[in-house]
Design a protein around this motif. Structure first.
Motif, PDB file in Angstrom:
ATOM      1  N   ILE A 125       0.846  -1.185   0.000  1.00 54.80           N
ATOM      2  CA  ILE A 125       0.000   0.000   0.000  1.00 54.80           C
ATOM      3  C   ILE A 125       0.879   1.232   0.000  1.00 54.80           C
ATOM      4  CG2 ILE A 125      -1.814   1.220   1.233  1.00 54.80           C
ATOM      5  CD1 ILE A 125      -2.295  -1.606   2.589  1.00 54.80           C
ATOM      6  N   LYS A 126       0.655   2.079  -1.010  1.00 55.51           N
ATOM      7  CA  LYS A 126       1.436   3.318  -1.093  1.00 55.51           C
ATOM      8  C   LYS A 126       0.507   4.462  -0.796  1.00 55.51           C
ATOM      9  CE  LYS A 126       4.701   1.908  -4.550  1.00 55.51           C
ATOM     10  NZ  LYS A 126       4.491   1.544  -5.914  1.00 55.51           N
ATOM     11  N   GLU A 127       0.949   5.296   0.089  1.00 51.37           N
ATOM     12  CA  GLU A 127       0.125   6.444   0.425  1.00 51.37           C
ATOM     13  C   GLU A 127       0.989   7.675   0.407  1.00 51.37           C
ATOM     14  OE1 GLU A 127      -3.022   6.274   3.716  1.00 51.37           O
ATOM     15  OE2 GLU A 127      -1.347   5.002   4.282  1.00 51.37           O
ATOM     16  N   ILE A 128       0.433   8.740  -0.131  1.00 51.59           N
ATOM     17  CA  ILE A 128       1.126  10.022  -0.021  1.00 51.59           C
ATOM     18  C   ILE A 128       0.539  10.699   1.203  1.00 51.59           C
ATOM     19  CG2 ILE A 128       1.657  12.185  -1.162  1.00 51.59           C
ATOM     20  CD1 ILE A 128       2.611  10.032  -2.903  1.00 51.59           C
ATOM     21  N   LYS A 129       1.413  11.017   2.146  1.00 49.68           N
ATOM     22  CA  LYS A 129       0.909  11.632   3.367  1.00 49.68           C
ATOM     23  C   LYS A 129       1.624  12.930   3.627  1.00 49.68           C
ATOM     24  CE  LYS A 129      -0.797   7.750   5.956  1.00 49.68           C
ATOM     25  NZ  LYS A 129      -0.460   6.721   6.925  1.00 49.68           N
ATOM     26  N   GLU A 130       0.897  13.823   4.256  1.00 47.24           N
ATOM     27  CA  GLU A 130       1.544  15.060   4.680  1.00 47.24           C
ATOM     28  C   GLU A 130       2.221  14.788   6.015  1.00 47.24           C
ATOM     29  OE1 GLU A 130      -0.382  18.934   5.122  1.00 47.24           O
ATOM     30  OE2 GLU A 130      -1.350  18.420   3.204  1.00 47.24           O
ATOM     31  N   VAL A 131       3.500  15.021   6.076  1.00 48.72           N
ATOM     32  CA  VAL A 131       4.202  14.722   7.321  1.00 48.72           C
ATOM     33  C   VAL A 131       5.122  15.873   7.711  1.00 48.72           C
ATOM     34  CG1 VAL A 131       4.231  12.230   6.949  1.00 48.72           C
ATOM     35  CG2 VAL A 131       6.117  13.598   6.120  1.00 48.72           C
ATOM     36  N   TYR A 132       5.476  15.878   8.966  1.00 51.84           N
ATOM     37  CA  TYR A 132       6.567  16.711   9.455  1.00 51.84           C
ATOM     38  C   TYR A 132       7.715  15.755   9.742  1.00 51.84           C
ATOM     39  CZ  TYR A 132       3.125  20.384  10.168  1.00 51.84           C
ATOM     40  OH  TYR A 132       2.154  21.326   9.978  1.00 51.84           O
ATOM     41  N   GLU A 133       8.836  15.963   9.090  1.00 46.79           N
ATOM     42  CA  GLU A 133       9.940  15.031   9.299  1.00 46.79           C
ATOM     43  C   GLU A 133      11.219  15.794   9.593  1.00 46.79           C
ATOM     44  OE1 GLU A 133      11.500  10.992   7.153  1.00 46.79           O
ATOM     45  OE2 GLU A 133      11.386  12.773   5.914  1.00 46.79           O
ATOM     46  N   GLY A 134      11.970  15.321  10.561  1.00 44.07           N
ATOM     47  CA  GLY A 134      13.241  15.966  10.843  1.00 44.07           C
ATOM     48  C   GLY A 134      13.891  15.405  12.093  1.00 44.07           C
ATOM     49  N   GLU A 135      15.064  15.984  12.396  1.00 46.99           N
ATOM     50  CA  GLU A 135      15.773  15.587  13.612  1.00 46.99           C
ATOM     51  C   GLU A 135      15.226  16.424  14.770  1.00 46.99           C
ATOM     52  OE1 GLU A 135      20.099  16.024  13.349  1.00 46.99           O
ATOM     53  OE2 GLU A 135      20.049  16.687  15.426  1.00 46.99           O
ATOM     54  N   VAL A 136      14.984  15.776  15.882  1.00 51.06           N
ATOM     55  CA  VAL A 136      14.420  16.483  17.033  1.00 51.06           C
ATOM     56  C   VAL A 136      15.496  17.374  17.652  1.00 51.06           C
ATOM     57  CG1 VAL A 136      13.325  16.221  19.283  1.00 51.06           C
ATOM     58  CG2 VAL A 136      12.855  14.564  17.477  1.00 51.06           C
ATOM     59  N   THR A 137      15.214  18.673  17.701  1.00 47.77           N
ATOM     60  CA  THR A 137      16.177  19.589  18.313  1.00 47.77           C
ATOM     61  C   THR A 137      15.683  20.096  19.660  1.00 47.77           C
ATOM     62  OG1 THR A 137      15.150  21.366  17.056  1.00 47.77           O
ATOM     63  CG2 THR A 137      17.161  20.403  16.141  1.00 47.77           C
ATOM     64  N   GLU A 138      14.375  20.026  19.815  1.00 47.86           N
ATOM     65  CA  GLU A 138      13.826  20.494  21.084  1.00 47.86           C
ATOM     66  C   GLU A 138      12.614  19.651  21.432  1.00 47.86           C
ATOM     67  OE1 GLU A 138      12.345  24.493  21.032  1.00 47.86           O
ATOM     68  OE2 GLU A 138      11.766  24.381  23.139  1.00 47.86           O
ATOM     69  N   LEU A 139      12.473  19.349  22.713  1.00 50.58           N
ATOM     70  CA  LEU A 139      11.318  18.565  23.133  1.00 50.58           C
ATOM     71  C   LEU A 139      10.963  19.006  24.543  1.00 50.58           C
ATOM     72  CD1 LEU A 139       9.468  16.181  22.344  1.00 50.58           C
ATOM     73  CD2 LEU A 139      11.130  14.657  23.337  1.00 50.58           C
ATOM     74  N   HIS A 157       0.518  21.332  26.308  1.00 52.96           N
ATOM     75  CA  HIS A 157       1.011  20.966  24.977  1.00 52.96           C
ATOM     76  C   HIS A 157       2.523  20.794  24.995  1.00 52.96           C
ATOM     77  CE1 HIS A 157       0.278  25.393  24.999  1.00 52.96           C
ATOM     78  NE2 HIS A 157       1.577  25.335  24.886  1.00 52.96           N
ATOM     79  N   VAL A 158       3.062  20.421  23.855  1.00 55.69           N
ATOM     80  CA  VAL A 158       4.490  20.113  23.774  1.00 55.69           C
ATOM     81  C   VAL A 158       5.098  20.952  22.665  1.00 55.69           C
ATOM     82  CG1 VAL A 158       6.155  18.278  23.406  1.00 55.69           C
ATOM     83  CG2 VAL A 158       3.927  17.739  24.322  1.00 55.69           C
ATOM     84  N   ILE A 159       6.249  21.486  22.939  1.00 59.70           N
ATOM     85  CA  ILE A 159       6.978  22.217  21.902  1.00 59.70           C
ATOM     86  C   ILE A 159       8.021  21.266  21.318  1.00 59.70           C
ATOM     87  CG2 ILE A 159       8.430  24.216  21.397  1.00 59.70           C
ATOM     88  CD1 ILE A 159       5.675  25.017  22.279  1.00 59.70           C
ATOM     89  N   LEU A 160       7.925  21.046  20.017  1.00 63.05           N
ATOM     90  CA  LEU A 160       8.839  20.112  19.361  1.00 63.05           C
ATOM     91  C   LEU A 160       9.575  20.854  18.255  1.00 63.05           C
ATOM     92  CD1 LEU A 160       9.565  16.991  18.942  1.00 63.05           C
ATOM     93  CD2 LEU A 160       7.882  17.070  17.137  1.00 63.05           C
ATOM     94  N   TYR A 178       2.224  13.774  22.597  1.00 63.19           N
ATOM     95  CA  TYR A 178       3.361  13.642  23.517  1.00 63.19           C
ATOM     96  C   TYR A 178       3.430  12.227  24.080  1.00 63.19           C
ATOM     97  CZ  TYR A 178       6.638  14.675  27.259  1.00 63.19           C
ATOM     98  OH  TYR A 178       7.731  14.674  28.085  1.00 63.19           O
ATOM     99  N   GLU A 179       2.259  11.640  24.318  1.00 63.38           N
ATOM    100  CA  GLU A 179       2.248  10.260  24.812  1.00 63.38           C
ATOM    101  C   GLU A 179       2.889   9.306  23.814  1.00 63.38           C
ATOM    102  OE1 GLU A 179      -1.688   9.023  25.960  1.00 63.38           O
ATOM    103  OE2 GLU A 179      -1.736  10.630  27.456  1.00 63.38           O
TER     104      GLU A 179
END
Ligand code: ATP
Ligand code: MG
Length: 457
Positions: A125-139, A157-160, A178-179
């Protein structure tokens, strides 16, 4: 001072009876290589036939066909099937079963047969999804006073912070996300993606900027994601039809593939009815028509096919004609023998009824000559890290061709222990002879039984 020891990332693979077989050992034109390193010795025609089967499966021309590997015991039928599965790679489903496995007191045998059929059919199954992708710099979780009063604070809330090759972005996320971040044990320096409409979080690996850090655990390091943090990403998932059946058989199952996959997590025994399968088939064909999913017919390998009975055979005849069927590979070491479920005098070749045999392509595996046995024993001994003297190898090769290949392979380990007892690293001919005395082969055992029948019940 504490001791620091290195943990190797490579898992040591176990030595099993077929683990020396790595692939079919064919040249690019499909010809069997004589001195191949893949582990297979001789049996050139069967290997070449195996190569053609692999090609046909990969080009999807083979669905619904059936093959029979026929040959005496220990001639490499199971090994050949495993080599075929290795050539097919991890993305093509390969479901190995033994004929006797489908007999159960609780589930109908045709039911189990169908289940295994569907384990051998994959869906990509191929899906085009909108994502946020990257290296976590802040959590950083942001806390607020509990709105309901009382003690303690709640996470509002969480700041990422996410960094990719092209830029950075700071996101403000719901506590529920966050969970899942905590569940995936995500820390600063990990590469992750978050699906923007579902909020599903996935950890891809550790950013390779951290690759030099002191780390005792085996980690997968991944490069910084290319492009922007917020982007469209193609996500590919491989499941089998059986997975979908199971997911859909749960009461809370959704009506589309994606939500069914969400249910995959906990396997539970539930009845899968024909109606449910039909439902799954309808959904799957809708997805295929929309171009979201692609069917990947794999292989169902049924070893010891003579253990199936006449009901299974008629069922198989029908199942092979369905539009979605995997390739079925049977194996048998029997000659003309009774078909289970028929009268004792109704015999069929390999215990199969003639109408099934008629649908099969038959691949023969032939007995080995002494040179071939010799190189199999040698390959096996190298694989098990044992060294053999010339005479020991001669003796094992002789045993392999005169008694059976399995017998000679099985003597390897006891002989190596006997060599060790005598303080030698190398197995000598005397160790083999001693092992032969301790462990008798089938033919000799039968002779002894016959001669001493009065001692046995
Ligand atoms: N051509 C070969 N090259 C290397 N190893 C082989 C070869 N043929 C068989 N072997 C090894 O010999 C052993 C017996 O082979 P295998 O189990 O495949 O036989 P089989 O044909 O399935 O026998 P059975 O009919 O009894 O099931 C296995 O350990 C297998 O890996
Ligand atoms: Mg076998």
């Amino acid at each position: 001072m504490g001791q620091v020891s290195e943990v190797s990332a490579k898992n040591e693979s176990k030595v099993t009876s077929h683990s020396h077989i790595k692939h079919l050992g064919l040249s690019s034109t499909g010809v069997a290589i004589t001195n191949d390193t893949g582990g297979f010795v001789g049996q050139a025609e069967a290997r070449e036939a195996g190569g053609i089967i692999v090609d046909l499966i990969k080009t999807k021309k083979m669905a619904g066909k059936a093959i029979l590997l026929a040959g005496g015991p220990g001639t490499g039928k199971t090994a050949l099937a495993l080599a075929i599965s290795q050539e097919l790679g991890p993305k093509v489903p390969f479901c190995p079963i033994v004929g006797s496995q489908i007999f159960s007191a609780e589930v109908k045998k045709t039911e189990l047969l169908m289940e295994n059929f569907r384990r051998a059919i994959g869906l990509r199954i191929k899906e085009i999804k909108e994502v946020y992708e990257g290296e976590v710099t802040e959590l950083t979780p942001e806390e607020s006073e509990n709105p309901l009063g009382g003690y303690g604070k709640t996470i509002s809330h969480v700041i990422l912070g996410l960094k990719s090759a092209k830029g950075t972005k700071t996101l403000r996320l719901d506590p529920s996300i966050y969970e899942s971040i905590q569940k995936e044990r995500i820390v600063i320096g990990d590469v992750i993606y978050i699906e923007s409409n579902t909020g599903a979080v996935k950890r891809v690996g550790r950013s390779d900027a951290y690759a030099t850090e002191f780390d005792l655990e085996a980690e997968e390091y991944v490069p910084l994601p290319k492009g922007d943090v917020h982007k469209k990403k193609e996500i590919v998932q491989d499941v089998t039809l059986h997975d979908l059946d199971v997911a859909n058989s749960r009461p809370q199952g959704g009506q589309d593939v994606i939500s069914m996959m969400g249910q995959l997590l906990k396997p539970r025994k539930t009845e899968i009815t024909d109606k449910l399968r039909l439902e799954v088939n309808n959904i799957v064909s809708k997805y295929i028509n929309q171009g979201i999913a692609e069917l990947i017919p794999g292989v169902l390998f049924i070893d010891e096919v003579n253990m199936l009975d006449i009901e299974c055979f008629t069922y198989l005849n029908r199942a092979l004609e369905s539009p979605i069927a995997p390739v079925v590979i049977f194996a048998s070491n029997r000659g003309l023998t009774t078909i289970r479920g028929c009268d004792a005098d109704e015999k069929g070749p390999h215990g199969c009824p003639p109408d099934l045999i008629d649908r099969l392509l038959i691949v023969r595996t032939l007995p080995y000559n002494i040179q071939e046995v010799r190189s199999i024993v040698l390959k096996r001994s190298r694989h098990e890290n044992l060294s053999l003297s010339q005479e020991a190898l001669d003796r094992l090769a002789y045993l392999g061709s005169a008694k059976s290949l399995r017998y000679s392979l099985q003597l390897l380990s006891p002989a190596s222990i006997l060599a060790g007892v005598s303080g030698r690293n190398e197995i000598a001919a005397e160790d083999v002879l001693q092992a032969e005395d301790l462990f008798i082969d089938a033919k000799r055992s039968a002779l002894i039984l016959e001669a001493n029948s009065k001692y046995y019940l």
